[in-house]
Design a protein around this motif. Structure first.
Motif, PDB file in Angstrom:
ATOM      1  N   GLU A 182       0.832  -1.198   0.000  1.00 51.92           N
ATOM      2  CA  GLU A 182       0.000   0.000   0.000  1.00 51.92           C
ATOM      3  C   GLU A 182       0.865   1.246   0.000  1.00 51.92           C
ATOM      4  O   GLU A 182       1.780   1.382   0.812  1.00 51.92           O
ATOM      5  CB  GLU A 182      -0.922   0.017   1.219  1.00 51.92           C
ATOM      6  CG  GLU A 182      -1.842   1.232   1.265  1.00 51.92           C
ATOM      7  CD  GLU A 182      -2.784   1.220   2.448  1.00 51.92           C
ATOM      8  OE1 GLU A 182      -3.499   2.235   2.646  1.00 51.92           O
ATOM      9  OE2 GLU A 182      -2.811   0.218   3.189  1.00 51.92           O
ATOM     10  N   ASN A 183       0.572   2.148  -0.928  1.00 51.35           N
ATOM     11  CA  ASN A 183       1.283   3.424  -1.011  1.00 51.35           C
ATOM     12  C   ASN A 183       2.783   3.208  -1.168  1.00 51.35           C
ATOM     13  O   ASN A 183       3.584   4.007  -0.680  1.00 51.35           O
ATOM     14  CB  ASN A 183       1.001   4.266   0.239  1.00 51.35           C
ATOM     15  CG  ASN A 183       1.040   5.758  -0.058  1.00 51.35           C
ATOM     16  OD1 ASN A 183       1.195   6.167  -1.205  1.00 51.35           O
ATOM     17  ND2 ASN A 183       0.914   6.561   0.968  1.00 51.35           N
ATOM     18  N   SER A 206      -2.466  -1.251  -3.414  1.00 48.54           N
ATOM     19  CA  SER A 206      -3.285  -0.074  -3.110  1.00 48.54           C
ATOM     20  C   SER A 206      -2.460   1.204  -3.193  1.00 48.54           C
ATOM     21  O   SER A 206      -1.304   1.242  -2.774  1.00 48.54           O
ATOM     22  CB  SER A 206      -3.873  -0.213  -1.695  1.00 48.54           C
ATOM     23  OG  SER A 206      -4.611   0.933  -1.337  1.00 48.54           O
ATOM     24  N   SER A 207      -3.086   2.247  -3.757  1.00 48.05           N
ATOM     25  CA  SER A 207      -2.508   3.603  -3.800  1.00 48.05           C
ATOM     26  C   SER A 207      -1.163   3.626  -4.507  1.00 48.05           C
ATOM     27  O   SER A 207      -0.161   4.081  -3.959  1.00 48.05           O
ATOM     28  CB  SER A 207      -2.379   4.169  -2.377  1.00 48.05           C
ATOM     29  OG  SER A 207      -3.629   4.235  -1.743  1.00 48.05           O
ATOM     30  N   TYR A 244       0.231   5.595  -7.097  1.00 47.21           N
ATOM     31  CA  TYR A 244       0.138   6.770  -7.951  1.00 47.21           C
ATOM     32  C   TYR A 244       1.550   7.160  -8.373  1.00 47.21           C
ATOM     33  O   TYR A 244       2.390   7.475  -7.545  1.00 47.21           O
ATOM     34  CB  TYR A 244      -0.539   7.927  -7.219  1.00 47.21           C
ATOM     35  CG  TYR A 244      -2.005   7.709  -6.975  1.00 47.21           C
ATOM     36  CD1 TYR A 244      -2.897   7.762  -8.036  1.00 47.21           C
ATOM     37  CD2 TYR A 244      -2.499   7.433  -5.708  1.00 47.21           C
ATOM     38  CE1 TYR A 244      -4.257   7.559  -7.833  1.00 47.21           C
ATOM     39  CE2 TYR A 244      -3.849   7.228  -5.493  1.00 47.21           C
ATOM     40  CZ  TYR A 244      -4.722   7.294  -6.558  1.00 47.21           C
ATOM     41  OH  TYR A 244      -6.062   7.094  -6.349  1.00 47.21           O
ATOM     42  N   CYS A 299      -7.010   1.948  -6.321  1.00 54.00           N
ATOM     43  CA  CYS A 299      -6.324   3.209  -6.636  1.00 54.00           C
ATOM     44  C   CYS A 299      -4.929   2.953  -7.202  1.00 54.00           C
ATOM     45  O   CYS A 299      -3.920   3.447  -6.682  1.00 54.00           O
ATOM     46  CB  CYS A 299      -6.242   4.100  -5.394  1.00 54.00           C
ATOM     47  SG  CYS A 299      -7.842   4.655  -4.798  1.00 54.00           S
TER      48      CYS A 299
END
Length: 492
Positions: free
Chosen positions: A221-222, A242-243, A245, A267
């Motif tokens: 995540e991230n 997840s996440s 970007y 995401c």
């Protein structure tokens, strides 16, 4: 005890029953007490030593340690609090006997000067055969406003794991330096890995899987640093991404995990998503920020459904309207005009899409226009209840002929719905739900009440007898953060 001849015998019986069933906390076995204490932060567990002589050293036998910065007393300044917290952890580990640990959790705001302390805590846990190692160095943004720009994250000593029996590894906001002989580490005991805010290159992920040949759960995540992520594992059963970007380059994602049963892609900005083998997948979950610019990423993931058509549980947001609605529901529309308009709106999205004269579409990479999710039994859909949303819901339900349960969650839209033609605005909604038994609507009291009432009425008109329709109230305005902001801790 002498009996009172004037006393009601039933009252006496009740008193005797009460006296014999009352149990004092000290009467519980040590195993039960240790199990209870294992749910408490270590600071609170130690505090129980004041209860009685029996409890004096009980905390030292608890098979889990939870050093929670959240529950630590606040001193004059943030820096003083952190120093006292560090001393507390040091002292606790000195006093505790060397007994096997089930879980070691540390929640701390790291700074370079504490590196030796944290190293010693981690090695203590590994040396005592800890099963679950959980290090969290990010509590809440408000706690990091006093950090210098040159702040360094804790460098986790991954090579130390070769001497332990860690089954579950959770790391948040660490630097991860993998040893050169990573593949030869053979961490056979490692089953689950959870990374949050960790820099990971593509090679680091691959080496991690090689070093942990029995890993069954992987959640990232991230995390950042990956560009071409190819996950190939025969043991992996649950995967969560997840996440992701990326400002410079979108992620290429390829999955070849034949025994994976649960997949969540939340995401993630994918440049390309390729499924090689997910033949055992049962549950698939995907979502992204509901904004027009992110739609293309959502579609790149969802269009792979034809490769996992055997899934039984799907969690997805209602974005089907943007392409599927126009192409599936309009029927007699001029397909040339539809194609021309869509290619202007979404040129990159429709590069590999063909449109038929019936208004349906299929991708050139093998998605049939007659594609169905025959095995899908459970659908969780994030949706609104506008005409646009209902058209999207109808299009999705066409693909699920054997659906039995549908859960509808509120959809938080950033952009407004695109405008519909008058024909579509007035088009009657028909849901294809021949096998549906239960519908559960999660609603925020006071929001969209009229639309929800109309939706329930619409369900009743579909010619299908449902076992039940359930309304579950949600409450807005309640937020739970990872760490409560305390002004006293960030001010000198």
């Amino acid at each position: 005890m002498e009996e009172n001849p004037n006393q009601d015998p039933s009252v006496t019986a009740d008193v005797d029953a009460t006296s014999t069933t009352t149990t004092n906390l000290n009467d519980l076995s040590q195993d039960i007490l240790l199990h209870i204490l294992s749910f408490l932060p270590t600071l609170e567990s130690i505090t129980t030593s004041l209860i009685s002589k029996k409890w004096k050293s009980l905390w030292s036998l608890v098979p889990s340690l939870n050093f929670s910065y959240v529950h630590f007393p606040i001193y004059k300044s943030f820096f003083t609090t952190r120093q006292f917290f560090s001393e507390f952890v040091d002292r606790t580990l000195i006093l505790r006997p060397h007994l096997p640990l089930q879980k070691f959790r540390l929640e701390f705001i790291y700074e370079d000067r504490y590196s030796c302390h944290v190293d010693s805590w981690v090695r203590y846990a590994i040396r005592n055969r800890v099963s679950e190692l959980d290090l969290d160095f990010f509590i809440d943004e408000s706690f990091h406003i006093v950090e210098s720009e040159g702040r360094r994250d804790y460098d986790f000593p991954f090579s130390a794991l070769r001497n332990g029996k860690v089954r579950v590894l959770k790391l948040c906001r660490c630097d991860l330096t993998l040893p050169a002989d990573m593949e030869s580490m053979n961490l056979w005991s490692m089953k689950e890995i959870f990374f949050y805010q960790i820099y990971m290159t593509d090679d680091m992920v691959l080496n991690l899987l090689k070093a942990c040949p029995n890993i069954e759960v992987l959640k990232l995540e991230n995390c950042y640093g990956m560009e071409n992520l190819r996950l190939c594992s025969e043991k992996l059963k649950r995967l969560g991404l997840s996440s992701f970007y990326t400002a410079e380059r979108e992620l290429y994602l390829e999955l070849d995990c034949p025994n994976l049963v649960w997949l969540s892609i939340d995401c993630v900005e994918t440049g390309e998503f390729c499924i090689k083998n997910l033949s055992s997948l049962i549950e698939f979950r995907t979502s992204i920020v509901h904004k027009t610019e992110h739609y293309v990423h959502w579609f790149k993931v969802v269009k792979q459904l034809h490769r996992i058509a055997h899934i039984k549980h799907l969690v997805v947001q209602n974005w089907w309207r943007k392409v599927w609605i126009v192409l599936r529901v309009t029927g007699e529309m001029d397909y040339l005009k539809v194609e021309e308009g869509l290619r202007i709106l979404f040129p990159s999205l429709l590069r590999n899409v063909e449109i038929s004269r019936t208004g349906k579409f299929f991708a050139k990479d093998g998605i049939s226009k007659d594609f169905l999710l025959h095995n899908l039994k459970h659908l969780e859909l994030q949706t609104g209840y506008t005409q646009y949303d209902l058209l999207g819901m109808a299009a999705l339900l066409e693909l699920c002929p054997n659906l039995e349960t549908m859960i509808l969650d509120p959809l938080y839209k950033i952009d407004d719905d695109e405008s519909l033609s008058e024909e579509l605005l007035n088009k009657p909604i028909h849901f294809s739900i021949p096998s549906l038994k239960e519908v559960k609507l999660k609603v925020i009291p006071g929001e969209n009440q009229n639309q929800i009432v109309q939706f329930v009425a619409l369900l009743k008109k579909q010619g299908v007898v449902l076992d039940k329709i359930v309304l579950v109230p949600l409450y807005s305005g309640i937020s739970v953060s990872r760490r409560r902001p305390l002004r006293a801790e960030v001010n000198e």
